[in-house]
Write an enzyme that holds these catalytic residues in place. Structure first.
Site, mmCIF file in Angstrom:
data_model
loop_
_atom_site.group_PDB
_atom_site.id
_atom_site.type_symbol
_atom_site.label_atom_id
_atom_site.label_comp_id
_atom_site.label_asym_id
_atom_site.label_seq_id
_atom_site.Cartn_x
_atom_site.Cartn_y
_atom_site.Cartn_z
ATOM 1 N N HIS A 112 0.855 -1.181 0.000
ATOM 2 C CA HIS A 112 0.000 0.000 0.000
ATOM 3 C C HIS A 112 0.888 1.227 0.000
ATOM 4 C CE1 HIS A 112 -3.119 2.852 1.098
ATOM 5 N NE2 HIS A 112 -3.953 1.951 0.637
ATOM 6 N N ASP B 114 -8.016 -5.252 -0.018
ATOM 7 C CA ASP B 114 -8.551 -6.037 -1.137
ATOM 8 C C ASP B 114 -8.191 -7.510 -1.058
ATOM 9 O OD1 ASP B 114 -9.793 -3.931 -2.386
ATOM 10 O OD2 ASP B 114 -7.923 -3.253 -3.277
HETATM 11 N N1 CMC Z 1 4.168 -7.578 -5.125
HETATM 12 C C1 CMC Z 1 5.516 -7.591 -5.305
HETATM 13 N N2 CMC Z 1 6.311 -6.522 -5.129
HETATM 14 C C2 CMC Z 1 5.731 -5.375 -4.782
HETATM 15 C C3 CMC Z 1 4.340 -5.269 -4.566
HETATM 16 C C4 CMC Z 1 3.551 -6.433 -4.750
HETATM 17 N N3 CMC Z 1 2.230 -6.388 -4.574
HETATM 18 N N4 CMC Z 1 4.015 -4.007 -4.206
HETATM 19 C C5 CMC Z 1 5.172 -3.331 -4.193
HETATM 20 N N5 CMC Z 1 6.217 -4.152 -4.537
HETATM 21 C C6 CMC Z 1 7.644 -3.806 -4.562
HETATM 22 C C7 CMC Z 1 7.989 -3.005 -5.812
HETATM 23 O O1 CMC Z 1 8.364 -3.849 -6.882
HETATM 24 C C8 CMC Z 1 9.115 -2.149 -5.297
HETATM 25 O O2 CMC Z 1 10.268 -2.956 -5.221
HETATM 26 P P1 CMC Z 1 11.734 -2.297 -5.467
HETATM 27 O O3 CMC Z 1 11.897 -1.297 -4.356
HETATM 28 O O4 CMC Z 1 12.675 -3.451 -5.391
HETATM 29 O O5 CMC Z 1 11.670 -1.667 -6.826
HETATM 30 C C9 CMC Z 1 8.701 -1.839 -3.853
HETATM 31 O O6 CMC Z 1 7.875 -2.955 -3.448
HETATM 32 C C10 CMC Z 1 7.900 -0.547 -3.689
HETATM 33 O O7 CMC Z 1 6.816 -0.581 -4.611
HETATM 34 P P2 CMC Z 1 6.136 0.688 -5.250
HETATM 35 O O8 CMC Z 1 5.380 0.292 -6.471
HETATM 36 O O9 CMC Z 1 7.167 1.783 -5.381
HETATM 37 O O10 CMC Z 1 5.146 1.124 -4.091
HETATM 38 P P3 CMC Z 1 3.949 2.125 -4.254
HETATM 39 O O11 CMC Z 1 3.721 2.716 -2.923
HETATM 40 O O12 CMC Z 1 4.178 3.046 -5.401
HETATM 41 O O13 CMC Z 1 2.734 1.164 -4.705
HETATM 42 C C11 CMC Z 1 0.859 -0.272 -4.654
HETATM 43 C C12 CMC Z 1 1.696 0.752 -3.872
HETATM 44 C C13 CMC Z 1 -0.427 -0.551 -3.878
HETATM 45 C C14 CMC Z 1 0.460 0.335 -6.017
HETATM 46 C C15 CMC Z 1 1.696 -1.557 -4.842
HETATM 47 O O14 CMC Z 1 2.078 -2.083 -3.598
HETATM 48 C C16 CMC Z 1 0.961 -2.608 -5.681
HETATM 49 O O15 CMC Z 1 1.037 -2.574 -6.923
HETATM 50 N N6 CMC Z 1 0.238 -3.571 -5.008
HETATM 51 C C17 CMC Z 1 -0.563 -4.550 -5.715
HETATM 52 C C18 CMC Z 1 -1.880 -3.918 -6.145
HETATM 53 C C19 CMC Z 1 -2.844 -3.746 -4.977
HETATM 54 O O16 CMC Z 1 -3.044 -4.630 -4.174
HETATM 55 N N7 CMC Z 1 -3.463 -2.560 -4.953
HETATM 56 C C20 CMC Z 1 -4.511 -2.252 -3.937
HETATM 57 C C21 CMC Z 1 -4.111 -1.137 -3.042
HETATM 58 S S1 CMC Z 1 -5.219 -1.049 -1.617
HETATM 59 C C22 CMC Z 1 -6.704 -0.520 -2.266
HETATM 60 C C23 CMC Z 1 -6.731 0.927 -2.477
HETATM 61 O O17 CMC Z 1 -6.754 1.675 -1.473
HETATM 62 O O18 CMC Z 1 -6.733 1.341 -3.650
#
Ligand code: CMC
Length: 428
Positions: A307, A364
């Site tokens: 998240h 989710d």
């Molecule tokens: N699986 C594997 N690796 C992950 C995941 C995941 N679900 N989420 C983040 N990472 C890794 C990412 O690859 C990165 O690694 P590195 O630092 O080595 O490059 C690190 O963790 C940080 O990720 P980020 O994308 O920079 O983090 P963010 O804060 O921009 O993204 C997120 C948050 C929710 C978009 C992301 O965690 C994600 O894509 N999760 C899966 C989709 C999901 O479940 N979304 C629902 C969010 S909750 C409902 C809502 O409120 O909308």
């Protein structure tokens, strides 16, 4: 004396006012920065940027705290109803009995949707995604409510549009579900409360008596409450920024629905179940899928994990996990994907990749399993998220209007070509 921060650029130092919120979070006020220095700040994805001051929802991602208007989410999920929480978010205070009855009455008066809306609805292919239908139909409501288009609406008209939107959204969501089955739509029965009416319209059949199951109604109330607001996320920010141009409420909410659709936001609940199904069909080897999620050459992400703000745990996920166990037991549902979900969670919570990046199950991860047990098909999950999030979006839109916020207009650092001369197409 109020706190200031100092910014040094070259040999000049600038004082930046420090803004403090009621929960002691602090921000540097840079609203005059460009005028004073010629510089802007750059924060792609707004990871560090406060776009507004808001009194609706507080969340502390480090400690896993979520409060609506000061009330902890745990108490609201346990004791309140969705419609009471909607009132709280939109009007700022818990209602008295009289206020709540009036709110429910005003909403019920507007549950019918104009019959001409069915012409739009009939035009959608029966298998088209429910979120596309929802976003279009909510936008189309503006055409049936022209009074909403006038800028500078009176408080009475704003309230009227709020009641209409909350009422018609549940009717439209039930239509979308019925259409996916090829079943006739049901008209609302206004003797029911909001959630019961929604479940009645969605699941009753002309051929059978509809039985109200209080366990199901209570689970649905809980799920909608948990989704009702989440401060300045992608869709709420979209609603505020669209509304800031003086676009009407329906257009603003329709834009929020589109923002929610993406799998990185609300669309994740659908993506989670699809992922769990895929793992099941692949033999249920959770280690294999954890390794895929960790592999930087593989685009796969563990859906329902991570998240942007919660870096400890998602308090909504805690409540939902418990509700999920309760409802499956109550309905006597045995779901293999729940077992896979639990195994995935167990492995991921110990794995250094997930631990170091502070990736925990989010709201989710378990909501889809409950929706499935209640009988909703996978592609309806994000629509249910939207139904729950509606009061939050409305509250954000209303607050933005009441605070007379200026039109949202970010700046950029230009990185494109400079000083090219136009050359004729024949010489390119
Ligand atoms: N699986 C594997 N690796 C992950 C995941 C995941 N679900 N989420 C983040 N990472 C890794 C990412 O690859 C990165 O690694 P590195 O630092 O080595 O490059 C690190 O963790 C940080 O990720 P980020 O994308 O920079 O983090 P963010 O804060 O921009 O993204 C997120 C948050 C929710 C978009 C992301 O965690 C994600 O894509 N999760 C899966 C989709 C999901 O479940 N979304 C629902 C969010 S909750 C409902 C809502 O409120 O909308």
């Amino acid at each position: 004396m109020s706190e200031t921060a100092q910014l040094k650029i070259g040999d000049k130092t600038y004082d930046l006012p420090v803004i403090e919120g009621t929960e002691n979070e602090k921000a540097l006020d840079i609203s005059k920065l460009r005028d004073l220095t010629g510089y802007i700040t750059l924060d792609i994805g707004y990871k560090n940027t406060g776009a507004t001051k808001s009194a609706i929802t507080f969340l502390d991602g480090e400690q896993g705290i979520l409060k609506y208007r000061g009330y902890p989410i745990e108490q609201l999920a346990e004791k309140s109803t969705f419609i009471e929480v909607a009132y709280l978010l939109i009007y700022g205070k818990l209602p008295t009995t009289e206020q709540l009855d009036k709110f429910q009455f005003e909403i019920n008066r507007h549950t019918l949707v104009h019959e001409d809306m069915k012409k739009f609805f009939d035009g959608f292919p029966s298998k088209s995604h429910p979120m596309g239908q929802l976003s279009s139909l909510i936008g189309a409501l503006a055409a049936f409510n022209p009074e909403s288009l006038e800028p500078g609406l009176s408080a009475e008209i704003v309230d009227l549009e709020i009641h209409k939107l909350i009422a018609k959204m549940s009717t439209i969501v039930s239509w979308i579900y019925k259409k996916s089955l090829g079943h006739p739509v049901n008209y609302p029965k206004n003797k029911f409360d909001y959630v019961t009416n929604f479940m009645y319209m969605t699941f009753s059949q002309p051929t059978e008596q509809y039985e109200i199951n209080p366990v199901v109604i209570s689970a649905m109330n809980k799920l909608l409450i948990l989704h009702a607001d989440h401060e300045q996320n992608c869709s709420a920010s979209t609603v505020r920024i669209v509304g800031s141009s003086d676009a009407n409420l329906y257009a603003s909410i329709s834009a929020g629905i589109s923002a929610l659709w993406g799998p990185l936001h609300g669309g994740a609940n659908q993506a989670v179940i699809e992922m769990l199904e895929q793992i099941k069909e692949d033999g249920g080897d959770t280690d294999k899928w954890i390794n895929k999620a960790k592999d930087k050459n593989d685009p796969f992400r563990l859906m329902g994990f991570g998240h942007r703000v919660y870096k400890n745990f998602d308090p909504r996920a805690k409540i939902i996990k418990k509700a999920c166990d309760d409802i499956l037991e109550n309905l006597g549902v045995q779901d293999e994907v729940l077992e896979i979900a639990k195994r995935l969670e167990e492995v991921a919570l110990k794995d250094p990749y997930f631990v170091e990046r502070k990736l925990y199950p989010n709201v989710d991860f378990y909501s889809g399993i409950i929706y499935r047990a209640l009988g909703f098909p996978t592609d309806m999950f994000t629509v249910l998220f939207a139904l729950g999030r509606l009061p939050g979006w409305i509250a954000q839109w209303k607050e933005m209007k009441e605070n007379k916020e200026p039109i949202g207009r970010p700046r950029q650092i230009y990185t494109g070509a400079t000083d090219l001369d136009y050359n004729d197409i024949s010489s390119r």
